[in-house]
Design an enzyme around this catalytic site. Structure first.
Site, PDB file in Angstrom:
ATOM      1  N   ALA A   1      22.511  64.515  55.769  1.00  0.00           N
ATOM      2  CA  ALA A   1      22.534  63.205  56.419  1.00  0.00           C
ATOM      3  C   ALA A   1      23.925  62.614  56.206  1.00  0.00           C
ATOM      4  CB  ALA A   1      21.445  62.297  55.859  1.00  0.00           C
ATOM      5  N   TYR A   2      24.150  61.464  56.840  1.00  0.00           N
ATOM      6  CA  TYR A   2      25.491  60.906  56.912  1.00  0.00           C
ATOM      7  C   TYR A   2      25.553  59.510  56.314  1.00  0.00           C
ATOM      8  CZ  TYR A   2      26.217  64.931  59.729  1.00  0.00           C
ATOM      9  OH  TYR A   2      26.304  66.238  60.125  1.00  0.00           O
ATOM     10  N   ILE A   3      26.520  59.319  55.427  1.00  0.00           N
ATOM     11  CA  ILE A   3      26.850  57.984  54.933  1.00  0.00           C
ATOM     12  C   ILE A   3      27.639  57.264  56.019  1.00  0.00           C
ATOM     13  CG2 ILE A   3      28.168  56.702  53.206  1.00  0.00           C
ATOM     14  CD1 ILE A   3      27.466  59.021  51.234  1.00  0.00           C
TER      15      ILE A   3
END
Length: 154
Positions: free
Chosen positions: A28-30
């Site tokens: 997932a992406y910050i």
């Protein structure tokens, strides 16, 4: 800092499956902003924090750092944009190069993509017969886009 030079292709048959064993991945992406991508990935029992810069052609700067698995689990559940991308990755050695085939799950089920990291943008390679259309410049297929615009909704 490293430079990532990556070509990406659709996979057109399942002949690649017998060439490697899958490793389950969650990521997932910050930040998924183009030019400032910050990704958390768990692959098996290891975890990485990856930062990617703006793409120029099929190249972009990239930094990768191992992080504790427990930190990655916490980041995925608290700080990362949702949903999490889940996929199996197969690493296939052919002609001295490593093809990474990603078989996606969830809302991206049905999508199978092959990636190849190169030493230069002009490096020659031979496509296996299970590799089809090149999608390197089609940003719909970027993992940082697939969680926002899943393959099943195209």
């Amino acid at each position: 800092m490293g430079i990532e030079i990556e070509r990406k292709f659709l996979v057109v048959s399942d002949r690649w499956q017998q060439l490697a064993q899958p490793v389950f991945m969650r990521q997932a992406y910050i930040s998924s902003t183009p030019g400032r991508v910050v990704r958390v990935r768990i692959e098996g029992q290891s975890a990485m924090l990856t930062l990617k810069g703006k793409a120029s052609g099929i190249s972009r700067v990239e930094w990768e750092y191992p992080i504790p698995l427990s930190d990655a689990e916490e980041l995925l559940s608290t700080l990362c944009e949702q949903p999490i991308i889940e996929k199996n990755r197969y690493r296939i050695d052919l002609d001295g190069l490593v093809w990474e085939v990603d078989e996606f799950f969830g809302e991206n089920a049905g999508l199978v993509v092959a990636e190849l990291e190169l030493q230069s943008e002009s490096q020659h390679f031979t496509k296996p017969d299970w590799v089809g259309e090149e999608i390197s410049h089609d940003h719909r297929y970027a993992n940082a886009n697939l969680f926002k615009h899943p393959y099943s909704r195209w």
